[in-house]
Scaffold this motif. Sequence first.
Motif, PDB file in Angstrom:
ATOM      1  N   GLU A 159      -1.547   4.701  11.414  1.00 60.64           N
ATOM      2  CA  GLU A 159      -1.128   4.466  10.036  1.00 60.64           C
ATOM      3  C   GLU A 159      -1.135   5.775   9.256  1.00 60.64           C
ATOM      4  N   PRO A 214      -0.248   7.654   5.210  1.00 54.92           N
ATOM      5  CA  PRO A 214      -0.233   7.293   3.783  1.00 54.92           C
ATOM      6  C   PRO A 214       1.160   7.169   3.188  1.00 54.92           C
ATOM      7  N   THR A 215       2.171   7.802   3.818  1.00 52.83           N
ATOM      8  CA  THR A 215       3.536   7.746   3.305  1.00 52.83           C
ATOM      9  C   THR A 215       4.519   7.700   4.467  1.00 52.83           C
ATOM     10  N   HIS A 248       1.875   2.502   2.709  1.00 51.58           N
ATOM     11  CA  HIS A 248       1.583   3.141   3.982  1.00 51.58           C
ATOM     12  C   HIS A 248       2.659   2.806   5.018  1.00 51.58           C
ATOM     13  N   THR A 308       0.812  -1.223   0.000  1.00 56.04           N
ATOM     14  CA  THR A 308       0.000   0.000   0.000  1.00 56.04           C
ATOM     15  C   THR A 308       0.841   1.267   0.000  1.00 56.04           C
TER      16      THR A 308
END
Length: 279
Positions: A240, A242-243, A197, A195
């Motif tokens: 969590e 996104p990057t 993530h 993902t």
Amino acid sequence: MSVIRVKTLTIQLIDAQPDRIRICRIDGESLVTVVVPREDLTEAKSLPNIPQRGIYYLLDEDHGNVSRIYAGQTTQGIARLDAHKAKKGFWNKAIMFLDDDQNISRDALDVLEARAIDYVRTHGSYETDNSATPKPYVDPYKEEAVERLHERILFRMAALGYDLDRVDQGPAGAPAIFHTKKNGIRGAGRYDKATGHFTVLAGSKVNLSTPVLKNAGVAAARREIFDDSGGIAELAEDLEFPTPSAAAVFVLGGSQNGWTEWVSDDGETLNQVYRSEEN
């Protein structure tokens, strides 16, 4: 015998230097592509007969390997990069796709920018500085033409060696946990290569005394759970992001490159483990 389709790409090397400013054109197309290294911006702005309207990408790249990208639009041509040179420190190269006003209308430009932003946010394994995709009105009579123009831009990016579809796969046996440590702050997390993530693990320390930049998006929002109490806080549960960079900004504050801030127990950065040319 099958028909061989040919496109002729002409590349002009300014000052006969292959790694500096390049102007690219394709026979039969009015679109002009200009490759501008950050350090050559002043010289690039003095180029004659360069159109003013179009889109551009800001890249953090090394020999065609893109690790971070930002997409935007311009009606000022190359001069638009002045503001980004002052405010965005990550990029070392800009790729601009420019045409005359009569060939790209104002509303078509808005839609083209939205296409470009959506593409970099949903493709490839690089990070993007675009936090959201604009949703401009789409004229149904112009939508197909804009899509064709976007496809031409993607073709030129690939022809120049910048593949926006590239997905990196981490090596077998990659470290499960990465750490970041700076100014007494120590955080730990896991990267999900499927993902992209990055999860900051419970128990990580968060430096609240260093502010998060206003454009840090989700990292800034997540810090609100600490009520901006200042000092150092401990994360009570996994979070969590996104990057990897958003995760590093959350932990360390300021502006961070997560691909180099997160390090394994063996001393390898996340970038070395997942983006090394040896993998």
